[in-house]
Design an enzyme around this catalytic site. Sequence first.
Site: not given
Lengths: 86, 726, 233
Positions: C86, C197, C199
């Site tokens: 990002c 993302h 994560e």
Amino acid sequence: MDWEVKIETKLKDGILDPQGKAVKTGLKSLGYNNVESVHVGKYLELVLENIEQKNKAAKMVEEMCDKLLANPVIEDYSYHIKEMEG
Amino acid sequence: MPNKPWLSEGLTEKEYEMIVDLLDRKPTTTELGIFGVMWSEHCSYKNSKLILKNLFTEGECVLQGPGENAGIIDIGDGQAISFKIESHNHPSAVEPFQGAATGVGGIIRDIFTMGARPIANLNSLRFGELNNDKVQYLFKGVVSGISSYGNSIGIPTVGGEVYFSSAYEGNPLVNVMSVGLLKKENIATATAKGEGNSVMVVGAATGRDGIKGASFASDELSEDSKEDRPAVQVGDPFMEKLLLEASLELINTNSLIGIQDMGAAGLTSSSAEMASRGNSGIEIDISKVPTREKNMTSYEIMLSESQERMLIIPKKGKEQVVKDIFNKWDLHAEVIGRVNDDGMLRIFNGEDKVAEISAKILADEAPEYRRETKLPEYIKNVNEINANDIKSEDYNNDLLDLLSSPTIASKKWVYEQYDYMVMTNTVVGPGSDAAVIRIKGKDKALALSTDSNGKYCYLNPRRGAAIAVAEAARNIVCSGGKPLAITDGLNFGNPMNPEIYWQFKNSVEGITKACKKLDTPVIGGNVSFYNESPKGAIYPTPIIGMVGLLDSLKDKTTMHFKNEGDLIYLIGKNVEELGGSEYLELKEGKVDGYVPQLDLNLEKRVQKTVREAIKENIINSAHDCSEGGVAVNLAESCFENNLGVNIKINKEISNKALLFGESQSRIIVSISKELASKLENIAVENCVPYGKIGVVEGTQFKFNNLIKLDVEEMKVKWETAIEKKL
Amino acid sequence: MKAGVVTFPGSNCDADVFHVLKNIFNIDTKMIWYKDKNIKGYDLIVLPGGFSYGDYLRSGAIARFAKVMDPIIDFAEKGGLVLGICNGFQILLESNLLPGAMKVNDNLKFVCKNTVLTVINNKTPFTNQCEKSAAIEMPVAHGEGNYYIDKEGLKELNENNQIILKYKNKKVNPNGSINNIAGICNKERNVFGLMPHPERCSEPLITPGKSDGYNIFSSIISFINKRGGKIAK
């Protein structure tokens, strides 16, 4: 000498500008049918202190634009330099 | 000084006389300005204090009740939760983007000054009807303001609510709630103590922003309010992110006596309140305050509401620790004064003394008013609503229309602009009864909800406010949590109007009654009066922000139907009630009728039943029955997994009340056939009425012989309604 | 293996990536401060998401000049693995470690939602545990993810198989990026930037409930383990 610098950055011609497009639609909806195109950019004002020659100031501004203020991949910039009064 | 100097500070002549009396002399310009903001409703609660004293604020879990930056509750394992709701209605009405953004910024500071890391935000919003350009402008602006600030600072916006009604057309409501996690030993307070201790200002430099914002919030919005633009501050989430990290790092070093956010009334209220709490005084030299603009007067520096600043009292000799940590984050930290022991707030500009007032007088001795109350005329004219009063030709269309009315429709257009996942704790995000946020490293989670139905509160403030508490608790229970405590955001019109004050008084009584019964104390909140526009006052809107605890993550429950063949039960009882319903307003354009009954004993037993069933791990979904009634609530449970239902209810009440009535204390659950008898036993043990009302099957929504629709069609209408209006 | 996650002022996904590497994968992970000039002994550097310097000029434009970027650029040039998520991707573009640039989303709004992606190239250190052409799901959350590159640049990306992830089709493309591009790597394959993302989807417990991001991190770990911890040139 001190210099007043005005810098404008905007997306290069030919690169789709979503903000400009939205503003254009907005203006048209208000009845401004003559609006042919809109580009949204950024405007920066800075003051440079203690530089004796205008071309030195200009060179510095260009450097700042190339390095940080504009992204050369998508943006063009233009600038005006004026000696500060007083 | 002008002829009637009190007027420009928003004070009355009587209050001015009180001030002269208390000081034993005439106040200076700066002093009068200080009194003006400190004695404004926003800071002093002068019109609400006597009523608020009755709120139920005690409970086993309460570590910090009302009176601090934010309240704190215990969640076990040495951990605690700090949370609070706050309004930013007037700034948002004038400049929706910045108004909402700074509202988010302000409440976040309240949380981290308690020593807590903010882990979730919610917001409760009210706007006029969406088919109005001005309302659309406010709605879009507020949503993008919240999005901009919350996303940038990196705290997930996990839930809340949005209602649309013409009552809020000129005066939208923007109430923001923030929730933070802390270790019990790290609780910070907003106290100034210890003679000679330094007073430091940290964070952003001071500019002329928002001078007199607190008095602005304590006035009605008029056509001229647009001209008051300087009262609106501009937020800098980047600065606040740095301030948050630096403050938490500092609090962890145990170097502080006290820390307080500079919110409304800036340096003035933070210094007076901190001194007053510590039974101390504070001396400040405003020439030492870092300023952003040149030639600021002492009046301006004391009253500036520049954002992202805090006041800090370090322990003796710890000034350098403060400076080092703030410098690490590229932030200012300047000593601007000292704590004294004579209780006086003394303001110097270099050598010149510009103000000297007892901190206690400013912070605690504002006048307290018991305003006149009067039963509102309109309440006398509330009519009973019968099913026959509502004309309807086709229940299929009625349901589709309800699902696409903006208040009921999916808020996806809103929450997809919010980062609801950052911090990676969001177990259940926006669009459910309550958001569920895990606590990393533990097998537990928080359930968070905000609730208020302005129409109910308008028709019956006492019952409406109690319903808001009951519904918030029901939402927490449906998500698998145990309701713990609440924060209340009380939004009303002009308190000088006896009818408005009657609404206020009755709402607080309703909250108190429900909180006692459900054992959910109030640990803090906010009062916002003067929510009026030329068209009149808003609906009384007491917003309840509730926090609950899931003591195990396996209790997490959502509203969505999960399996074909599951049985659907309604826990609670359907009553012939259509008063105040969305259906009535949709079909007849009326806000009228008797608000649904609330039997708090039954409510408690219904919640207990569902909670026990969740603990037994036997139910697959649970959904609170609220706006739009059973039909709408069943539909909402169908959408996520595109599952249909076949509902067959033996009716004892009218079709309209059955489908769209909003009777309280009802929860719809789904459960596998084999376990259904267990659920029935739990309900029987708790003396709770229940009914098997149907089964999850196919892809159609069938309700008796009244409604037959494709779930897909309903879902599209529900999901796209708001976007289509914009 | 040792991983480092950089904190720029305004980063806000640094702790999230740290959590996944440290607690889900049990990797020795350190936070790296943006003023650090020394980064030694790392096998992986992650530039996390967030709003570095408020993203006030252009996303990533100011962070690119943070002191830590010089050693990171050096690390990347020596073949070290760099992952930009990002805002981290935006920083990689601004610092020319990856080609192209980012514009504001075509609908001008911040967008946070789950997206469906296609793995275009699974022969990289970052995707070797993914199936080629597989549809995977990862959430996005950004206001400026509208990837742009000129014609020649795009041709080059395609020729060198540098496009690693694409949004599945135009309909699900959340930002208007050219050719639905969601993630690209450099020619050498050791620098990877993506808007989604990973994560946020490495544990099934948390929303959106998928764990396709797990494979991105396990790809990296598997690559580093095979390589034996040494930076290859």
